[in-house]
Design an enzyme around this catalytic site. Structure first.
Site, PDB file in Angstrom:
ATOM      1  N   ASP A  60      24.614   5.182 -18.772  1.00 47.93           N
ATOM      2  CA  ASP A  60      24.838   5.779 -17.452  1.00 47.93           C
ATOM      3  C   ASP A  60      24.843   4.690 -16.376  1.00 47.93           C
ATOM      4  OD1 ASP A  60      22.149   5.245 -17.494  1.00 47.93           O
ATOM      5  OD2 ASP A  60      21.499   7.260 -16.930  1.00 47.93           O
ATOM      6  N   SER A  61      24.643   3.419 -16.803  1.00 48.10           N
ATOM      7  CA  SER A  61      24.851   2.291 -15.887  1.00 48.10           C
ATOM      8  C   SER A  61      26.319   2.230 -15.464  1.00 48.10           C
ATOM      9  CB  SER A  61      24.422   0.973 -16.541  1.00 48.10           C
ATOM     10  OG  SER A  61      25.014   0.840 -17.820  1.00 48.10           O
ATOM     11  N   ASP A  99      24.552   7.926 -23.180  1.00 42.40           N
ATOM     12  CA  ASP A  99      23.442   8.405 -22.352  1.00 42.40           C
ATOM     13  C   ASP A  99      23.673   9.829 -21.891  1.00 42.40           C
ATOM     14  OD1 ASP A  99      21.477   6.451 -22.153  1.00 42.40           O
ATOM     15  OD2 ASP A  99      22.518   5.376 -20.545  1.00 42.40           O
ATOM     16  N   LYS A 129      21.322   9.254 -26.056  1.00 42.43           N
ATOM     17  CA  LYS A 129      20.086   8.601 -25.619  1.00 42.43           C
ATOM     18  C   LYS A 129      19.521   9.350 -24.414  1.00 42.43           C
ATOM     19  CE  LYS A 129      20.057   4.302 -23.573  1.00 42.43           C
ATOM     20  NZ  LYS A 129      19.540   4.560 -22.223  1.00 42.43           N
ATOM     21  N   GLU A 198      12.739  -0.972 -21.928  1.00 46.13           N
ATOM     22  CA  GLU A 198      13.314  -1.700 -20.793  1.00 46.13           C
ATOM     23  C   GLU A 198      12.223  -2.288 -19.908  1.00 46.13           C
ATOM     24  OE1 GLU A 198      16.495   0.309 -18.777  1.00 46.13           O
ATOM     25  OE2 GLU A 198      16.568  -1.191 -17.163  1.00 46.13           O
TER      26      GLU A 198
HETATM   27  O1  KIV Z   1      22.672   2.681 -19.001  1.00 47.98           O
HETATM   28  C1  KIV Z   1      22.404   1.603 -19.549  1.00 47.98           C
HETATM   29  O2  KIV Z   1      23.157   0.627 -19.502  1.00 47.98           O
HETATM   30  C2  KIV Z   1      21.139   1.513 -20.275  1.00 47.98           C
HETATM   31  C3  KIV Z   1      20.708   0.148 -20.717  1.00 47.98           C
HETATM   32  C4  KIV Z   1      20.152  -0.576 -19.574  1.00 47.98           C
HETATM   33  C5  KIV Z   1      19.758   0.208 -21.845  1.00 47.98           C
HETATM   34  O3  KIV Z   1      20.483   2.478 -20.466  1.00 47.98           O
END
Ligand code: KIV
Length: 280
Positions: A60-61, A99, A129, A198
């Site tokens: 979700d980044s 995510d 996730k 994290e």
């Molecule tokens: O969304 C993402 O990129 C993440 C990573 C930082 C593990 O959850």
């Protein structure tokens, strides 16, 4: 034997044609570190998969990296499905984990399951996730009961940024470290196949990793995690304002791409591009 061929042989203990959740647990058992990287689109996922990254995270980044939001909170389930289906079309080998975005699983376990099913059905992803421990136990259980593999995420959980107030290292104090260890054991007991840790102290990562049979994947969690994950745009140096200690940049694409694009602009202005060979 060429040097880089030797390197490949000494780091990958077994050839995995297709990485599965079971392969990851095997890698931990065999002492082979797991590589994980984000990707949000088809072209990037093709490159990441061809480079034999074991796990591609449609994180979700994407909310920050692709859409320019300040946090991960605004991205929607529909948008995650769009990113995930683009990635899925590109891959031959990697396990693709997606995510569950903020708001798609926190309110109740049935909604969590509906969101996870949408991701699996509409994108073709392999696993989801979720961020959190005991507080999302029922949702994790319900998703797993439907046959959907789940990866946990503990420590700095960016969807809770407004509760934490900052992006600093988590679980430095004993109480939070103990809760994290309990949450990790709980996620394993429920049936998660791995856990992202994290931004926590390296020694806590070591303790958690040694206490679990499922792999831990660190981001700012130090060298004792069973695997590592980074945001691919950070690794390639496409993002340049973000400079946490844990980040190793392998390129400075921000500068290289900027230079290439400036050269294009001047070639257009000077009428150097296109030349006689570049037209019909
Ligand atoms: O969304 C993402 O990129 C993440 C990573 C930082 C593990 O959850």
């Amino acid at each position: 034997m060429a040097q880089n061929q030797k390197q490949i042989m000494s780091t990958a203990k077994k050839e995995y044609k297709r990485v599965t959740v079971k392969s990851l647990v095997d890698m931990k058992k065999n002492g082979e570190k797991i590589s994980m990287l984000t990707a949000y689109d088809y072209s990037m996922a093709k490159i990441v998969d061809a480079a034999k990254v074991d796990v591609i995270l449609v994180g979700d980044s994407a909310s920050n990296v692709m859409a320019g939001h300040e946090t991960t909170l605004p991205i929607t389930l529909d948008q995650m499905i769009y990113h995930a289906s683009s990635v899925i079309r590109a891959i031959d080998r990697a396990l693709v984990v997606v995510d569950l975005p903020f708001g798609s699983y926190q309110s109740d376990p049935k909604e969590a399951l509906r969101s996870a099913i949408r991701i699996m059905k509409e994108s073709g992803a392999h696993a989801v996730k979720l961020e959190g421990g005991a507080e999302i136990k029922e949702s994790v259980k319900r998703i797993l009961a439907a046959g959907i593999p789940v990866m946990g995420h503990l420590g700095l959980t960016p969807q809770s940024i407004y509760k934490f107030g900052t992006y600093t290292v988590r679980a430095k104090e004993e109480e939070e470290a103990e809760k994290l260890m309990e949450d990790a054991k709980l996620l394993q007991k429920l049936g998660c196949f791995g856990i992202v840790l994290e931004k926590i102290p390296a020694m806590l990562t070591k303790k958690v990793s040694e206490n679990l049979t499922i792999p831990t994947i660190g981001i700012g969690g130090g060298k004792y995690a069973d695997g590592q994950v980074l945001v691919v745009h950070d690794l390639l140096g496409m993002t340049h304002e973000f400079n946490p200690r844990f980040l190793r940049r392998y390129m400075n694409l921000y500068e290289e791409m900027g230079n290439a694009i400036s050269n294009y602009v001047s070639d257009v202005k000077s009428q150097d591009f296109p030349n006689d060979d570049e037209q019909y």
